[in-house]
Motif scaffolding. Structure first.
Motif, PDB file in Angstrom:
ATOM      1  N   ALA A 509      16.960  61.999  -4.668  1.00  0.00           N
ATOM      2  CA  ALA A 509      15.826  62.865  -4.983  1.00  0.00           C
ATOM      3  C   ALA A 509      15.468  63.779  -3.820  1.00  0.00           C
ATOM      4  O   ALA A 509      14.934  64.874  -4.017  1.00  0.00           O
ATOM      5  N   TYR A 510      15.754  63.305  -2.599  1.00  0.00           N
ATOM      6  CA  TYR A 510      15.416  64.069  -1.394  1.00  0.00           C
ATOM      7  C   TYR A 510      16.564  63.948  -0.404  1.00  0.00           C
ATOM      8  O   TYR A 510      17.330  62.990  -0.422  1.00  0.00           O
ATOM      9  N   CYS A 511      16.628  64.934   0.497  1.00  0.00           N
ATOM     10  CA  CYS A 511      17.603  64.855   1.586  1.00  0.00           C
ATOM     11  C   CYS A 511      16.918  65.314   2.865  1.00  0.00           C
ATOM     12  O   CYS A 511      16.440  66.458   2.963  1.00  0.00           O
ATOM     13  N   LEU A 512      16.819  64.407   3.824  1.00  0.00           N
ATOM     14  CA  LEU A 512      16.272  64.726   5.140  1.00  0.00           C
ATOM     15  C   LEU A 512      17.369  65.392   5.961  1.00  0.00           C
ATOM     16  O   LEU A 512      18.455  64.834   6.117  1.00  0.00           O
ATOM     17  N   VAL A 513      17.080  66.576   6.484  1.00  0.00           N
ATOM     18  CA  VAL A 513      18.098  67.369   7.172  1.00  0.00           C
ATOM     19  C   VAL A 513      17.636  67.693   8.581  1.00  0.00           C
ATOM     20  O   VAL A 513      16.531  68.233   8.776  1.00  0.00           O
ATOM     21  N   GLN A 514      18.462  67.360   9.558  1.00  0.00           N
ATOM     22  CA  GLN A 514      18.184  67.726  10.946  1.00  0.00           C
ATOM     23  C   GLN A 514      18.250  69.244  11.089  1.00  0.00           C
ATOM     24  O   GLN A 514      19.033  69.922  10.406  1.00  0.00           O
ATOM     25  N   ASP A 515      17.436  69.776  11.955  1.00  0.00           N
ATOM     26  CA  ASP A 515      17.344  71.235  12.088  1.00  0.00           C
ATOM     27  C   ASP A 515      18.697  71.882  12.344  1.00  0.00           C
ATOM     28  O   ASP A 515      18.974  72.981  11.853  1.00  0.00           O
ATOM     29  N   ALA A 516      19.565  71.219  13.105  1.00  0.00           N
ATOM     30  CA  ALA A 516      20.867  71.802  13.443  1.00  0.00           C
ATOM     31  C   ALA A 516      21.726  72.054  12.210  1.00  0.00           C
ATOM     32  O   ALA A 516      22.676  72.839  12.262  1.00  0.00           O
ATOM     33  N   HIS A 517      21.402  71.409  11.095  1.00  0.00           N
ATOM     34  CA  HIS A 517      22.205  71.555   9.872  1.00  0.00           C
ATOM     35  C   HIS A 517      21.401  72.171   8.738  1.00  0.00           C
ATOM     36  O   HIS A 517      21.777  72.068   7.572  1.00  0.00           O
ATOM     37  N   GLY A 518      20.297  72.838   9.118  1.00  0.00           N
ATOM     38  CA  GLY A 518      19.408  73.378   8.106  1.00  0.00           C
ATOM     39  C   GLY A 518      20.000  74.455   7.230  1.00  0.00           C
ATOM     40  O   GLY A 518      19.545  74.669   6.101  1.00  0.00           O
ATOM     41  N   ASP A 519      21.005  75.178   7.726  1.00  0.00           N
ATOM     42  CA  ASP A 519      21.561  76.281   6.935  1.00  0.00           C
ATOM     43  C   ASP A 519      22.801  75.870   6.138  1.00  0.00           C
ATOM     44  O   ASP A 519      23.448  76.714   5.526  1.00  0.00           O
ATOM     45  N   ARG A 520      23.131  74.596   6.114  1.00  0.00           N
ATOM     46  CA  ARG A 520      24.318  74.158   5.383  1.00  0.00           C
ATOM     47  C   ARG A 520      24.007  73.971   3.897  1.00  0.00           C
ATOM     48  O   ARG A 520      22.915  73.528   3.517  1.00  0.00           O
ATOM     49  N   ALA A 521      24.984  74.304   3.071  1.00  0.00           N
ATOM     50  CA  ALA A 521      24.807  74.234   1.613  1.00  0.00           C
ATOM     51  C   ALA A 521      25.216  72.857   1.111  1.00  0.00           C
ATOM     52  O   ALA A 521      26.222  72.695   0.417  1.00  0.00           O
ATOM     53  N   CYS A 527      17.713  67.993  -5.954  1.00  0.00           N
ATOM     54  CA  CYS A 527      17.460  67.220  -4.740  1.00  0.00           C
ATOM     55  C   CYS A 527      16.673  68.114  -3.782  1.00  0.00           C
ATOM     56  O   CYS A 527      17.092  69.235  -3.474  1.00  0.00           O
ATOM     57  N   GLU A 528      15.535  67.635  -3.307  1.00  0.00           N
ATOM     58  CA  GLU A 528      14.675  68.445  -2.436  1.00  0.00           C
ATOM     59  C   GLU A 528      15.072  68.286  -0.973  1.00  0.00           C
ATOM     60  O   GLU A 528      15.197  67.174  -0.470  1.00  0.00           O
TER      61      GLU A 528
END
Length: 1020
Positions: A509-521, A527-528
């Motif tokens: 339902a969610y995906c926590l993303v580290q800033d370094a990978h924020g622009d990855r598709a 999924c939020e």
């Protein structure tokens, strides 16, 4: 009616023999749907609707009834329910079905509703095989298929008359039913109190089971070891094409002489079958002339005499009813977990031992008349039968004596919160981002947990976690757990397409993303994406004004995490680990590895690798410290870690340990090195022991992801562990290891068997893959759940386990499980590939394996080189780096064996296909004159174990047999032989280019780029 059917019609009701099969399962069974299926199956098998009309059995046209019984009224342990004693006999209905919601022998750890279905019929009109034909049809209809039906209306007498036998039927022997044998279950009272059934499940399928049981029973109970047994046989074997529900079985007499081995008894039984001995022991047709009242009087007199004298027609009946696939008894919402029979008895009949094989078990049921002491003696008789099939010496291993209560029932969530309260100012994390205290980490985790809870996350919610080995990773992980959700760790090195697919498959339902990978598709629709940096940005020092987040109260059965492993079907599978399993591992491993508040444990492995749990949970729940190592392991980063991090413990793969062992350093202060993920060779362990010193324990940890990180350990002992590989040792707390053969039988001590793991650390199963759950997570005969590892092992004379190999093609690459089929399927998805096969091979002189692919393309030879390069890039976009083939070879067609399988031995040598590899010493390049290139080439030759003459600028390290470990070894060798310290750091900064294009020219070019002087090649 046949003579036998007429005989049964005349017996007293209490002597009426019933044929019954019990199907236990989980899920639901709808009464209406079952009733409809019973009727449709009966329409195709009219013999199930028979009633007696005088001397004829006629089709009543009325399907068997389905009776819904009171929930839980079937006692699965005692095999008893009042309805099981109801007699079905003509002229009434002769078949019926009992539906028991609940009950049965459902395992205590099962969370599915239990359902038991009993199929019953009068033995006067059918036999076990006839009843089973109809049962299988009922379940076919329940699954939406058409019934096969059993249309034959032949009686047994008519069936026998139709057999084309040379010389006709054999004469009926005399005195077969003579009452001369004492019952193994002892004497009965004047008026027995009804039927008693007892059951014993035995693991495995057992050839010659009838002979083994007969020999054992005769030795235990027969006079002077002699015995006589009645062995019923299905007469349909004489007419294989017939499908009939009629009573088409007869018995032959099997004698056992004192001292007979089971092999001798088996030979005697085979000869009897070859001679058609069962055709002789039949009911005399003259019985049809006997009035029913006279039959009743005679049969009652026989039974009274047998009971009074304790003399019966044989020691026992022994019947093997065949082998069945449990899946044959599945329905849409019902999964069969066990199937067995409840036998019957008749006047003057001895106890009946019935066996049926299903679900990897042999179900043994004992039936007789009940009386004082019969139940206890029945248990002893079943002990004899079980020992004959599965000796206790094979089943019981001292290593499985692992029971131990948890010191605390608290979950890892509560344990971490309590640790934070005890030591809020102690350093929890260290590394390039600076020290982070327990209090600081906790506040960041609370921020994540609060954001997830505000969005409705809780137990059962899957939350993706995309982060490097960083503070953000640990804050996200603990935040997910505190919210009560489960985390799905993602490796940032994996391609976006694969990560997105995993999130979709898991239903995250969610995906926590580290800033370094924020622009990855990577985040799929539905999924939020939640930015970890934003969630924790406002976290400051604890001023005491804000109350901490209130952790979710997780139950032991709630999911803690889901980790994906390679799938043999070509699709990755998500392993679901519950809090209970994780808690048991943490408590055992903490004690086993000696983890405490002084422990400083580096985080080296990928977040998506389950062994990372050792580095995360153990130190933080003991008040220790996690040393973060964000950069990929290499000789340089590992040297820095060992010499300057202050670590006291390591948790890594054998490949990494091998690389460390090649460094010229002497680390100090280490108390334990835990090695996990692949086979640990003795030479690697011995080198590590020498390097870390005698006070450091080198611990070999074994365990698949499905058993929560690790479940067996062995501490390396130089001088005692002298084989090729270090043993995997003994199971941990509340874990059991069973060694079974291909037929699920326990192997004898010292023999090789497949490891079946049981105990508290087992995974819930695979996410959304009930088909794989059934295949890999099985029930053993004692009702316990076990995971089939596919790993082969044996018990050593020392008492520990030794890993031997695999039963399939699965391999380990850098500690990760890889199913070559998954890689092949990915390549076959490319439009230019019609067929692909992937194998794992080790280069000559090496034990480490790499993947090599062979593809059929249909392209012209001149187009194949460009396609193989394209395929490598195609695979790299979809698979983790360790799953990308080291080399891809195009072939006009694949070689096959005579059995139609790909002949892997006939595939071209991948190592010989490398540029320059086919050239001989004369034709090959004589070597460049440039000293730098010559020095690099010499390092390559030493690392790969190849002749220098095979190398040229275009030579590809992987195509020459190099794997990930040897690549790092080569890089370390180049740094040591060619570069100075400053050049080494600059060279290692270009590591990604080397990994992406590991050719000799590329390595030389990078060396030249970072070399400050032309004479660098002469440096020591």
């Amino acid at each position: 009616m046949s003579a036998g059917e007429w005989l049964y019609a005349g017996m007293a009701p209490r002597h009426s023999n019933m044929v019954q099969f019990v199907v236990e399962g989980s899920g639901t069974m709808d009464e209406r749907r079952l009733t409809d299926a019973v009727a449709r199956a009966a329409q195709a098998s009219p013999g199930t609707r028979l009633v007696r009309d005088g001397r004829r059995l006629v089709d009543s046209g009325v399907p068997p009834r389905v009776r819904v019984m009171e929930a839980g009224s079937f006692d699965g342990r005692l095999l008893d329910a009042p309805a099981l004693r109801d007699v079905l006999r003509s002229p009434g209905a002769t078949f019926e079905v009992l539906l028991f919601p609940g009950g049965g022998t459902q395992a205590p750890d099962s969370r599915e509703a239990a359902v038991t279905v009993v199929f019953r019929a009068s033995h006067g009109v059918t036999d076990a095989r006839g009843l089973m034909l109809w049962i299988e049809d009922v379940f076919r209809v329940l699954r939406g298929a058409e019934p096969l039906g059993a249309p034959s209306t032949l009686s047994r007498d008519e069936f026998l008359e139709d057999l084309d036998l040379p010389g006709g039927l054999p004469p009926i022997p005399r005195n077969v039913g003579e009452l001369v044998w004492s019952s193994p279950l002892g004497p009965l009272p004047h008026k027995p109190s009804g039927i008693i059934w007892r059951r014993r499940s035995v693991d495995g399928s057992h050839p010659a089971a009838t002979a083994k049981v007969a020999a054992a029973v005769a030795a235990a109970y027969g006079p002077d070891g002699n015995g006589r047994f009645m062995v019923p046989v299905d007469l349909r074997r004489h007419a294989p094409g017939i499908r009939s529900t009629a009573w088409l079985s007869q018995a032959f007499v099997l004698g056992v002489d004192a001292g007979d081995s089971w092999q001798a008894v088996h030979g005697r039984a085979l000869k009897a079958l070859a001679d058609g001995a069962e055709l002789a022991v039949r009911t005399d047709p003259k019985m049809l002339k006997t009035p029913l009242p006279l039959i009743r009087m005679f049969s009652s007199a026989v039974d009274r005499t047998a009971v009074r004298k304790n003399r019966y027609s044989a020691l026992s009946f022994i019947t093997h009813l065949g082998t069945y696939d449990l899946a044959s008894f599945d329905a849409d919402d019902f999964t069969a977990t066990a199937m067995y029979t409840l036998g019957g008895t008749g006047p003057g009949a001895p106890p009946s031992i019935d066996m049926v094989e299903s679900g990897g078990r042999t179900e043994v049921t004992l039936t007789w008349q009940d009386g004082p002491g019969v139940a206890e003696r029945a248990r002893a008789l079943l002990d004899v039968a079980e020992e004959a099939l599965s000796p206790r010496a094979n089943r019981v291993w001292a290593g499985n004596d692992t029971a131990r209560e948890l010191e605390s029932g608290a979950s890892v969530v509560r344990r971490f919160r309590e640790q934070v309260r005890r030591t809020p100012d102690r350093v929890a994390l260290s590394g390039p981002e600076g020290p982070v205290t327990y209090g600081e980490l906790s506040r960041q985790a609370d921020a994540v947990a609060g954001a997830l809870r505000d969005r409705g996350a809780g137990p059962g919610t899957v939350v993706g976690l995309l982060a490097d080995r960083s503070v953000a990773l640990l804050a996200g992980l603990w935040g997910v757990l505190r919210a009560g959700a489960c985390y799905l760790p993602l490796d940032a090195q994996h391609p976006d397409v694969r990560l997105s697919g995993l999130l979709s498959d898991a239903g995250a339902a969610y995906c926590l993303v580290q800033d370094a990978h924020g622009d990855r598709a990577v985040v799929p629709e539905g999924c939020e994406r939640l930015a970890l940096g934003e969630l924790t940005a406002s976290i400051g020092p604890d001023d005491g004004d804000e109350a901490p987040f209130t952790d979710a109260e997780v139950s032991p059965q709630d999911l803690a995490y889901v980790i994906y492993t390679s799938g043999s079907t070509g699709r990755p599978k998500g392993v679901q680990i519950e809090h209970s399993s994780l808690t048991h591992y943490v408590e055992w491993a903490t004690r086993e590895f000696g983890v405490d508040g002084a422990t400083r444990l580096p985080l080296i492995t990928s977040p998506s690798f389950d062994v990372t749990g050792t580095s995360v949970f153990l130190p933080l729940l003991a008040g220790g410290e996690v040393v973060l190592m964000p950069q990929e392991p290499s000789h340089l980063s590992l040297r820095q870690l060992l010499q300057s991090s202050g670590a006291t413990m390591l948790n890594l793969t054998p490949s990494h340990l091998d690389l460390i062992g090649r460094l010229d350093i002497a680390p100090s202060g280490y108390r334990s090195v835990v090695v996990v993920g692949e086979q640990l060779r003795v030479e690697v362990a011995a080198r590590a022991q020498e390097m870390f010193g005698p006070r450091c324990r080198i611990i070999n940890l074994y365990g698949p992801t499905e058993a929560t990180i690790g479940c067996t350990t062995h501490t390396f002992t130089a001088g005692e562990d002298t084989g090729i590989a270090v043993p995997i040792g003994l199971p941990g707390d509340n874990t059991r290891v069973h060694l079974l053969d291909a037929d699920r039988r326990f192997v004898a001590p010292g023999e090789v068997g497949e490891m079946y793991l049981g105990g508290t650390q087992l995974a819930r199963g695979y996410l959304g893959r009930p088909d794989l759950d059934r295949e890999r997570f099985v029930r053993l005969a004692d009702g316990s759940r076990a995971y089939r590892t596919g790993d082969l092992a044996r018990v050593l004379p020392s008492g520990g386990l030794e890993f031997v190999g695999r039963i399939d093609d699965q391999v380990k690459v850098r500690g990760h499980r890889v199913e070559p089929t998954e890689v092949a399927r990915t390549l076959e998805d490319h439009p230019g590939v019609t067929r692909a096969v992937v194998i794992a091979r080790a280069r000559p002189g090496s034990t480490s394996k790499a993947l090599y692919a062979y593809v059929v393309t249909g392209l012209a030879v001149e187009e194949q080189d460009s396609l193989t390069e394209e395929l490598t890039a195609y695979a790299a976009e979809r698979l983790p780096r360790y799953m990308v083939p080291a080399a891809i070879t195009a072939l006009p067609e694949l070689p096959y064996t005579v059995s139609g399988k790909v002949d892997t031995k006939a595939l071209p040598d991948a190592f010989a296909q490398a540029p320059g590899a086919a050239a001989d010493a004369v034709a090959a390049p004589q070597g460049p004159l440039d000293p730098l290139e010559e020095a690099v080439a010499e390092v390559w030759a030493r690392t790969l174990g190849v002749e220098r003459s095979r190398l040229e600028g275009r030579s590809d390290f992987h195509r020459l047999g190099g794997d990930s470990l040897s690549l790092l070894t080569m890089i370390a060798g180049v740094c040591r032989s060619v570069l100075d310290a400053e050049g080494e750091e600059a060279f290692m900064a270009e590591l990604a280019q080397i990994v992406g294009e590991p050719t000799l020219d590329q390595v030389v070019a990078l060396c030249r780029k970072v070399t400050s002087s032309p004479d660098a090649a002469d440096r020591p």
